[in-house]
Write an enzyme that holds these catalytic residues in place. Structure first.
Site, mmCIF file in Angstrom:
data_model
loop_
_atom_site.group_PDB
_atom_site.id
_atom_site.type_symbol
_atom_site.label_atom_id
_atom_site.label_comp_id
_atom_site.label_asym_id
_atom_site.label_seq_id
_atom_site.Cartn_x
_atom_site.Cartn_y
_atom_site.Cartn_z
ATOM 1 N N ARG A 160 48.814 24.692 25.651
ATOM 2 C CA ARG A 160 47.829 24.287 26.210
ATOM 3 C C ARG A 160 46.364 25.177 26.437
ATOM 4 O O ARG A 160 47.247 26.249 26.633
ATOM 5 C CB ARG A 160 48.238 23.340 27.012
ATOM 6 C CG ARG A 160 48.794 21.935 26.642
ATOM 7 C CD ARG A 160 48.894 21.207 27.762
ATOM 8 N NE ARG A 160 48.189 20.577 28.545
ATOM 9 C CZ ARG A 160 48.361 19.991 29.774
ATOM 10 N NH1 ARG A 160 49.280 20.551 30.687
ATOM 11 N NH2 ARG A 160 47.038 19.755 30.933
ATOM 12 N N ARG A 162 33.254 -1.164 4.003
ATOM 13 C CA ARG A 162 34.332 -1.073 3.216
ATOM 14 C C ARG A 162 35.549 -0.213 3.693
ATOM 15 O O ARG A 162 36.932 -0.721 3.488
ATOM 16 C CB ARG A 162 34.072 -0.428 1.693
ATOM 17 C CG ARG A 162 32.884 -1.892 0.932
ATOM 18 C CD ARG A 162 32.638 -1.085 -0.176
ATOM 19 N NE ARG A 162 31.467 -0.459 -0.242
ATOM 20 C CZ ARG A 162 30.744 -0.114 -1.376
ATOM 21 N NH1 ARG A 162 31.210 0.195 -2.113
ATOM 22 N NH2 ARG A 162 29.608 0.690 -0.906
ATOM 23 N N GLY A 218 27.676 2.204 -10.468
ATOM 24 C CA GLY A 218 27.188 2.304 -11.019
ATOM 25 C C GLY A 218 27.660 3.111 -11.833
ATOM 26 O O GLY A 218 27.441 4.312 -12.116
ATOM 27 N N ASN A 229 51.905 23.607 39.968
ATOM 28 C CA ASN A 229 50.134 23.547 40.583
ATOM 29 C C ASN A 229 49.253 22.246 40.605
ATOM 30 O O ASN A 229 48.042 22.471 42.155
ATOM 31 C CB ASN A 229 49.622 23.991 38.741
ATOM 32 C CG ASN A 229 49.786 22.767 37.907
ATOM 33 O OD1 ASN A 229 50.907 21.779 38.184
ATOM 34 N ND2 ASN A 229 48.859 22.862 37.337
ATOM 35 N N TYR A 230 49.747 21.136 41.476
ATOM 36 C CA TYR A 230 48.377 20.004 41.907
ATOM 37 C C TYR A 230 49.012 19.072 43.261
ATOM 38 O O TYR A 230 50.384 18.904 42.389
ATOM 39 C CB TYR A 230 48.693 19.312 40.303
ATOM 40 C CG TYR A 230 48.057 17.562 40.301
ATOM 41 C CD1 TYR A 230 46.439 18.626 40.836
ATOM 42 C CD2 TYR A 230 48.578 17.049 40.548
ATOM 43 C CE1 TYR A 230 45.591 17.573 40.996
ATOM 44 C CE2 TYR A 230 47.796 15.357 40.050
ATOM 45 C CZ TYR A 230 46.341 15.969 40.284
ATOM 46 O OH TYR A 230 45.353 14.912 40.624
#
Ligand code: UD1
Ligand code: CA
Length: 463
Positions: free
Chosen positions: A335, A16, A141, A388-389
């Site tokens: 981050r 469900r 129930g 940085n990359y």
């Protein structure tokens, strides 16, 4: 006291929920719902705990694996009675009682369970069902209880007739059963119902057949036994859980400007006199200090924040450490692996990743600092970028104490700027700068006179 063990049912798919993920792994205030049930049961210090797993069993076991739990596989899943039966070997020769619970009832409290056990014991009961009354019992129930508190039968919603549907006393799915009796009765269950499943609830009629009188233990705490079957139930349970966390935080001295729109996870701690504005989420194991002010729309996960920190609207902090007396935002993005020192100012549209920013430093506007180490009392000008990359690897940028970085500067990493140096605005710094130096890396300004008609349009209609 008698001996006790527990069986927790967590093998069902949760059809469900309409989900790719097994129901008991769905989160309530940031934690899978099964975790809450396990905590409540662990609190009782029972002799053994069996968890029945089946649908996505590997994921459930992986998430909860622990030496105090016995995982039992139910494959295929043929109903709640069939699920409990899978534990018979683990309870062979066990002379005590078994607490049976569903993994989809995350609000249950240790207090309610221990009251339930006390009742069961005080009546020398062999089978007791925990029941409550719901104004809207749909989906549960229905329990038919006589004037002496004896359960006559339990009928599932889908197997009930119009008269039975009117019963408001419901089965919470929590039972205590004498172990030997339980596994004997389970042998006789049949699956002649709407779902062709072996229902645990049929234990009641089996018990009557064996001259055992099942008792009902009624609780007035109708919210703690809510079961999650649908997304709607999940929303309801989340909202109840958040409410109780909010109430705890307010009782601990936190101001919530609009409590209903603050979404804290259960493990979050917040110090005295901190104010949380509307629409804030704080998740994981975050801890916020005293006298902080968190403006609307902030999202903070797994972070540690010191005292007197102001986090302005729309900022996101994930797995960061922030010392005291810091300003962050608006719209700042901090981050993982970032550490912000005391009295630092991180302004609008500043993104910082895996970096350390020293005491008293400032990056007030439009900046990206990644894999960097910024010393103390450094000024990072507007529009500064650590490049940085290089397409393959990340490289560090180190800017030592008391440096002044002008606006629109790029640091092509790896690069280091010695303490006390000044970087001219618009520079692209590709080489290390020694301390106490001025570095300017941009082409010189040239000025040329324009001849008439070469420059800007002169008439309105030419613009
Ligand atoms: C069950 C009860 C119902 C009760 C309600 C309380 C039965 C037949 N019905 O209904 O009387 O009011 O709980 O919340 O017992 N599970 C397994 N293996 C299976 C089937 C289910 O381990 O083969 C587990 C599920 O993962 C879940 C729990 O048992 O954690 C209950 O199953 P669910 O399908 O949610 O039962 P309900 O329809 O809620
Ligand atoms: Ca259920």
């Amino acid at each position: 006291m008698e001996r006790y063990g527990a069986v927790i049912l967590a093998a069902g798919k949760g059809t469900r929920m309409k989900s790719n993920y097994c129901k008991v792994l769905h989160a309530v205030a940031g934690r899978p719902m099964l975790g809450y049930v396990l905590d409540a049961v662990r609190n009782l210090r029972l002799e053994k705990i069996c968890v029945v797993v089946g649908h996505q069993a590997d994921d459930v076991v992986h998430r909860f694996d622990s030496s105090d739990l016995n995982f039992v596989i139910q494959e295929p899943q043929m109903g709640t009675g069939h699920a409990v039966k899978q534990c018979s070997k683990l309870f062979q020769g066990f002379s005590g009682h078994v607490l049976i619970m569903c993994g989809d009832t995350p609000l249950v409290t240790p207090q309610l369970l221990s009251d339930f056990i006390s009742f069961h014991e005080s009546r020398s009961s062999k089978l007791t069902v925990l029941t409550t009354r719901l104004e809207n019992p749909f989906g549960y129930g229905r329990v038919d209880v006589d004037d002496h508190g004896i359960v006559l039968r339990i009928v599932e919603e889908r197997d009930s007739d119009q008269i039975e549907k009117l019963i408001k006393e419901i089965n919470t799915g929590i039972y205590l059963v004498q172990s030997q009796l339980l596994f004997d009765l389970l042998e006789n269950l049949k699956n002649d119902n709407d779902q062709n499943e072996y229902y645990l609830t049929d234990l009641i009629s089996e018990a009557h057949g064996a001259n055992v009188r099942p008792l009902a233990f009624h609780t007035e705490q109708d919210t703690v036994v809510v079961g999650v079957n649908s997304r709607n139930d999940l929303a309801k349970v989340n909202s109840l859980m958040w409410n109780s966390i909010r109430n705890r935080l307010m009782s601990e001295g936190v101001t919530l400007l609009d409590p209903g729109t603050f979404y804290p996870d259960g493990d979050v701690t917040i110090g005295f006199d901190t104010t949380i504005c509307p629409n804030v989420m704080i998740s994981g194991s975050s801890s916020i200090g005293e006298e902080c002010y968190i403006e609307p729309g902030c999202v903070i996960n797994d972070s540690t924040i010191g005292n007197r920190v102001r986090i302005l609207s729309g900022s996101k902090l994930d797995k960061v450490e922030v010392d005291s007396d810091v300003f962050i935002g608006p719209m700042a993005h901090l981050r993982p692996e970032t550490k912000i020192g005391r009295r630092v100012k991180i302004g609008n549209f500043v993104e910082i990743k895996k970096s350390i920013v020293g005491v008293g430093s400032k990056a007030s506007h439009l900046t990206y600092l990644g894999d960097s180490q910024i010393g103390e009392n450094v000024n990072i000008g507007c529009g500064t970028i650590t490049c940085n990359y290089d397409g393959k690897t990340k490289h560090p940028t180190i800017i030592e104490d008391r440096c002044f970085v002008g606006s629109d500067v790029q640091f092509v990493a790896p690069v280091r700027v010695g303490s006390g140096s000044v970087i001219g605005a618009g520079s692209t710094i590709t080489k290390d700068v020694p301390k106490n130096s001025l570095a300017v890396a941009r082409s010189k300004q040239k000025v040329f006179p324009l001849r008439f008609g070469q420059g800007l349009a002169t008439k309105n209609e030419d613009r």
